[in-house]
Design a protein around this motif. Structure first.
Motif, PDB file in Angstrom:
ATOM      1  N   SER A  51      40.802  16.534 -26.178  1.00  0.00           N
ATOM      2  CA  SER A  51      39.489  16.290 -25.571  1.00  0.00           C
ATOM      3  C   SER A  51      39.275  17.104 -24.294  1.00  0.00           C
ATOM      4  O   SER A  51      38.169  17.134 -23.764  1.00  0.00           O
ATOM      5  N   TRP A  52      40.332  17.769 -23.785  1.00  0.00           N
ATOM      6  CA  TRP A  52      40.226  18.586 -22.567  1.00  0.00           C
ATOM      7  C   TRP A  52      40.166  20.064 -22.961  1.00  0.00           C
ATOM      8  O   TRP A  52      41.015  20.546 -23.701  1.00  0.00           O
ATOM      9  N   TYR A  53      39.201  20.784 -22.426  1.00  0.00           N
ATOM     10  CA  TYR A  53      39.064  22.226 -22.665  1.00  0.00           C
ATOM     11  C   TYR A  53      39.413  22.938 -21.364  1.00  0.00           C
ATOM     12  O   TYR A  53      38.605  23.029 -20.453  1.00  0.00           O
ATOM     13  N   TRP A  54      40.656  23.404 -21.295  1.00  0.00           N
ATOM     14  CA  TRP A  54      41.150  24.169 -20.156  1.00  0.00           C
ATOM     15  C   TRP A  54      41.508  25.575 -20.621  1.00  0.00           C
ATOM     16  O   TRP A  54      41.576  25.853 -21.813  1.00  0.00           O
ATOM     17  N   TYR A  85      33.485  21.936 -21.594  1.00  0.00           N
ATOM     18  CA  TYR A  85      33.213  21.152 -22.800  1.00  0.00           C
ATOM     19  C   TYR A  85      32.362  21.988 -23.765  1.00  0.00           C
ATOM     20  O   TYR A  85      31.313  22.508 -23.366  1.00  0.00           O
ATOM     21  N   PRO A  86      32.829  22.161 -25.014  1.00  0.00           N
ATOM     22  CA  PRO A  86      32.018  22.867 -26.008  1.00  0.00           C
ATOM     23  C   PRO A  86      30.966  21.902 -26.577  1.00  0.00           C
ATOM     24  O   PRO A  86      31.326  20.868 -27.151  1.00  0.00           O
ATOM     25  N   ILE A  87      29.695  22.207 -26.379  1.00  0.00           N
ATOM     26  CA  ILE A  87      28.638  21.313 -26.850  1.00  0.00           C
ATOM     27  C   ILE A  87      28.771  21.149 -28.366  1.00  0.00           C
ATOM     28  O   ILE A  87      28.874  22.122 -29.111  1.00  0.00           O
ATOM     29  N   GLY A 100      34.680  17.806 -12.580  1.00  0.00           N
ATOM     30  CA  GLY A 100      35.504  18.015 -13.776  1.00  0.00           C
ATOM     31  C   GLY A 100      35.963  16.701 -14.358  1.00  0.00           C
ATOM     32  O   GLY A 100      35.993  16.522 -15.571  1.00  0.00           O
ATOM     33  N   TYR A 101      36.308  15.765 -13.478  1.00  0.00           N
ATOM     34  CA  TYR A 101      36.738  14.435 -13.920  1.00  0.00           C
ATOM     35  C   TYR A 101      36.783  13.508 -12.716  1.00  0.00           C
ATOM     36  O   TYR A 101      36.636  13.940 -11.571  1.00  0.00           O
ATOM     37  N   ARG A 102      36.966  12.233 -12.980  1.00  0.00           N
ATOM     38  CA  ARG A 102      37.065  11.215 -11.939  1.00  0.00           C
ATOM     39  C   ARG A 102      38.417  10.521 -12.053  1.00  0.00           C
ATOM     40  O   ARG A 102      38.881  10.234 -13.163  1.00  0.00           O
TER      41      ARG A 102
END
Length: 494
Positions: free
Chosen positions: A58-61, A220-222, A89-91
């Motif tokens: 689920s992470w796109y790095w 994130y890839p839509i 980017g995240y919380r």
């Protein structure tokens, strides 16, 4: 003629798709054989009641790795999907009304560090400069080596480089040289958790992950992570790769050290070369005759695996306020959870967990007015997995999520599906139900990993997250490229 050589690839994960496309581009006749009903390996897609869930990553790095891969075929990422950088980017939640949003802008990140530890922005700049150097060194050289033996790494330049990128120094010690605030330390150590060991045992070389995270950003890839799979399938098929789904390889027939035939659930395939892109342990221990194996069960049992996971795919009948696309819940003791994964394997006492809410970014992932949630608890591999334990931990996690966010989840689930060790084993033949492959400890780095080359079979190579360069989506894509090059070298020597 290369076109007369039949290459069969077992498994259609990222490494298998990458290997297939590169080999087909080189002119070989390439066929992928996949046991499941869709390509992508662990990066499968599941749809239910209008919700679309990515079942795996689920992470796109490391967006450069994807760009470099598609460039091999004269393409760009934007030819296949729209990529959005997330900001924040995240919380990271440390408790109720106590959270940290990680900005995409470096100046804002420095200001955030200063808020938690006065003077730490200077340390952050130095730390990130080193992390960038490690990323450039590792991703530009180390990861593209097949790691057949130590001799690939024995030259003065690489020995000096190994010292400069902290190959021998523990990550935990490296981080604490720069920072004392426990929240900042947790933030910097979290990316290595999924590499398969505590920060005390992961080499500081892997601060390169902080460069990938904080400097290169979270994307994130839509349409979801499965858009990557669809793009890689399209590239492979354009190059002429054939993909056969719903077909399981049950045996590799070997004669005089040469793989001759794949026996499958839907017929036999004569072959000239085999790339094993499924679970290395399963293929070797179950599909290959004992005398041709690289390793025995004792060897595999002594390997340190990265974590497994307990996952929940949740579709809600309402929206959730105040959370981000990616959310880490560090409201309990990170060290204790890490010990219960790596040192004293057990179901965690007070688990940390991760929540993805893709519908915050991608409205197509859920019906109007509803929310798409993905929950994950990292677990030690090889634990007992029952429905009762899954429900117990769902409630433990939801008690905390609902308390911290002040919103109710239970009773609003339209869709609820759990996924854990038994499923990883059944669907992917995953060794001990691991989710991420082999741990990247120092003793399992580079040539210390299970060998890419089948030492007793002349025309078989392994690829994927149990061999070089390691776990994760970008490393798996690189693994496929490396194995394709090695296969071509072997075949050209014939």
């Amino acid at each position: 003629m290369k076109s007369q050589i039949k290459i069969h690839i077992i498994g259609s994960g990222f490494s298998g798709l990458a290997a297939a496309a590169v080999l087909a581009k080189q002119g070989y006749d390439v066929t992928i054989i996949e046991k499941n009903d869709q390509a992508g390996g662990r990066a499968r897609l599941w749809e239910s009641k209008g919700f679309t869930f990515d079942m795996g990553p689920s992470w796109y790095w490391m967006p450069d790795i994807f760009e470099n891969y598609f460039a091999l075929f004269g393409k760009k990422v934007s030819d296949f999907y729209d990529l959005k950088r997330l900001d924040p980017g995240y919380r990271v939640y440390f408790g109720k009304n106590d959270f940290m949003d990680i900005p995409a802008n470096m100046q804002e990140l420095e200001a955030l560090f200063e808020k938690y530890e006065k003077g730490s922005s200077v340390g952050l700049r130095n730390f990130m400069d080193q992390a960038a150097y490690k990323y450039k060194s590792a991703m530009g050289d180390y990861v593209f080596r097949p790691s057949h033996s130590i001799t690939e790494f024995i030259d003065i330049r690489l020995l000096v480089e190994s010292i400069r990128i902290h190959m021998l120094k523990p990550m935990s010690k490296h981080v604490r040289q720069y920072f004392t605030n426990p929240k900042l330390i947790q933030l910097l150590e979290f990316p290595v958790l999924f590499l398969g060991a505590t920060a005390q045992k992961i080499p500081a070389m892997y601060s390169l992950m902080n460069h990938a995270d904080l400097a290169m950003g979270t994307w994130y890839p839509i349409g979801g992570m499965y858009e990557i799979v669809k793009a890689m399938v399209k590239v492979a098929q354009t190059e002429g790769v054939k993909i056969i789904l719903n077909t399981e390889v049950t045996k590799i027939e070997i004669e005089n050290g040469i793989a001759k035939k794949l026996i499958t659930s839907r017929g036999d395939f004569e072959t000239g070369f085999v790339v094993a892109a499924g679970d290395y342990h399963f293929i070797e221990q179950n599909l290959i005759e004992k005398k041709y194996r690289n390793y025995d069960e004792k060897y595999w049992d002594s390997r340190v695996m990265s974590p497994s996971s307990l996952l929940f795919y949740i579709g809600l009948d309402k929206k959730i306020e105040g959370i981000q696309h990616h959310n880490l819940f560090f409201d309990e003791d990170l060290d204790q959870h890490a010990r219960e994964i790596y040192t004293e394997p057990q179901w965690p006492t007070k688990p940390l967990f991760y929540v993805s809410c893709v519908s915050k970014t991608d409205l197509s992932s859920a019906p109007d007015g509803q929310e798409n949630l993905f929950f994950l608890i990292p677990l030690a591999p090889g634990l007992t997995d029952t429905e009762e334990l899954r429900q117990k931990y769902y409630d433990i996690m939801m008690d905390r999520f609902e308390k911290i966010t002040g919103q109710t989840i239970r009773g609003h689930e339209i869709v609820k599906r759990s996924y854990a060790m038994n499923d990883f084993v059944n669907d992917y033949h995953s060794y001990k139900g691991n989710a991420y492959g082999l741990a990247n400890t120092l003793s399992q780095t580079a040539f210390f990993k299970p060998a890419m080359k089948a030492k007793k079979i002349k025309n078989l190579l392994f690829t994927g997250q149990l061999t070089v360069p390691g776990p994760g989506v970008p490393p798996s894509i690189i693994s496929g490229q490396v194995v394709a090059k090695e296969a071509d070298l072997i075949l050209m020597k014939k």
